[in-house]
Enzyme design. Structure first.
Site, mmCIF file in Angstrom:
data_model
loop_
_atom_site.group_PDB
_atom_site.id
_atom_site.type_symbol
_atom_site.label_atom_id
_atom_site.label_comp_id
_atom_site.label_asym_id
_atom_site.label_seq_id
_atom_site.Cartn_x
_atom_site.Cartn_y
_atom_site.Cartn_z
ATOM 1 N N HIS A 122 -1.800 40.945 69.542
ATOM 2 C CA HIS A 122 -0.937 40.112 69.238
ATOM 3 C C HIS A 122 0.388 40.875 69.401
ATOM 4 O O HIS A 122 1.245 41.274 69.258
ATOM 5 C CB HIS A 122 -1.035 39.385 68.647
ATOM 6 N N GLU A 123 0.267 41.917 68.060
ATOM 7 C CA GLU A 123 1.392 42.275 67.664
ATOM 8 C C GLU A 123 1.567 43.591 68.296
ATOM 9 O O GLU A 123 3.071 43.800 68.683
ATOM 10 C CB GLU A 123 1.229 43.414 66.477
ATOM 11 N N HIS B 223 4.617 41.683 70.912
ATOM 12 C CA HIS B 223 5.631 41.824 70.438
ATOM 13 C C HIS B 223 6.546 43.663 70.276
ATOM 14 O O HIS B 223 7.483 43.777 71.136
ATOM 15 C CB HIS B 223 5.632 41.644 69.053
ATOM 16 N N ASP C 107 5.452 33.971 63.506
ATOM 17 C CA ASP C 107 5.966 33.884 64.924
ATOM 18 C C ASP C 107 7.090 32.030 64.947
ATOM 19 O O ASP C 107 8.635 32.698 64.912
ATOM 20 C CB ASP C 107 5.511 33.830 65.726
#
Length: 288
Positions: free
Chosen positions: A43-44, A47, A137
């Site tokens: 997930h990170e 980004h 988010d």
């Protein structure tokens, strides 16, 4: 590959995640925490890779028990579209993660129980991170939405106030519906501390936003949004009306009539270079 390795060096594991890992080991839930760790990491990195693609200045990538935090040196001067892509690049990773897990399950590589747990873990992390609470988010999406209609400072402040209300309500509801849960308390403490720190530093973030514009680092200033002010208004008060993605011609009024106009760069130069921190717009207009 070199660039990807540089990003990996920026990863930091937050103390709360170490605490959750320790508890999981002691309670024989290591497989579940490993699964969460992989989900949070992907997930990170979503980004981070998106931010790196747009050449953002990345300071660190923090991994948390419920997501992560990408810390950058960007303060609202990237385009709203670019910002939106970087924010959504995290949640979108859960789609292919679940798809890949389903393929593993379909080919009997992954047992159904593990697939089910992986699916719900992904859904939980994604949905939680989309809650409109800073620094999740969803909170950043809220800030982005408010930035389209409000000044940078107001959008930031309203985001933090709305986030605080929703976080307090969510925590209160969790306490009523769930018996004591350590994870809930850890998350509540992290969000509470993050909100308090962000509120204290909101003027610092605002000054960085103005400095980036002063030094020409702002992008996508294609929309003109005139600001009408009285000649007796303080320069810093006019700067507080600056909005993301807009170029601001400043219309100076005297006794209800237009007295002249200034470019936003003239205000920024006067404030940062000439140190006119307590000057009035009228003084600046006549000086030019």
């Amino acid at each position: 590959m070199n660039e990807l390795l540089k990003l990996l060096w920026k990863i930091k594991i937050h103390p709360t995640l170490w605490l959750v890992i320790g508890i999981s080991v002691l309670t024989s839930h290591f497989t579940q925490i490993l699964m969460f760790f992989v989900i949070i990491f992907v997930h990170e990195m979503g980004h981070a890779v998106a931010a790196h693609f747009f050449k953002w200045r990345i300071k660190s990538i923090q991994l948390l028990p419920f997501g992560g935090a990408l810390e950058t040196d960007e303060y609202g001067n990237k385009s709203l579209k670019e910002d939106l892509i970087v924010i959504l690049a995290g949640p979108i990773q859960h789609v292919w993660l679940v798809g890949l897990a389903y393929l593993f399950y379909s080919f009997s590589i992954m047992p159904y129980e593990m697939y089910q747990q992986f699916f719900y873990s992904n859904a939980a992390v994604m949905l939680f991170n989309l809650l409109p609470v800073w620094p999740l988010d969803g909170g950043k999406l809220l800030f982005l939405g408010l930035s389209k209609h409000k000044s940078y400072l107001d959008a930031h402040s309203f985001t933090l106030l709305i986030s605080s209300f929703l976080a307090a309500a969510g925590f209160g509801l969790s306490v009523l519906l769930i018996s004591f849960n350590l994870n809930v308390w850890i998350i509540a403490c992290f969000i509470g501390i993050s909100l308090a720190m962000e509120w204290r530093q909101r003027y610092y973030a605002f000054i960085r936003f103005l400095l980036d514009r002063h030094y020409g680092r702002s992008e996508d200033l294609t929309r003109l949004e005139p600001i009408q002010v009285d000649e007796n208004e303080m320069i810093y008060k006019v700067l507080e009306k600056f909005q993301r993605g807009c170029k601001h011609p400043v219309i100076v009024m005297k006794n209800g009539q237009e007295s002249g106009s200034l470019d936003e760069n003239e205000l920024l130069h006067a404030y940062f270079t000439n140190k006119m921190t307590n000057g009035k717009i009228g003084e600046l207009l006549y000086a030019y």
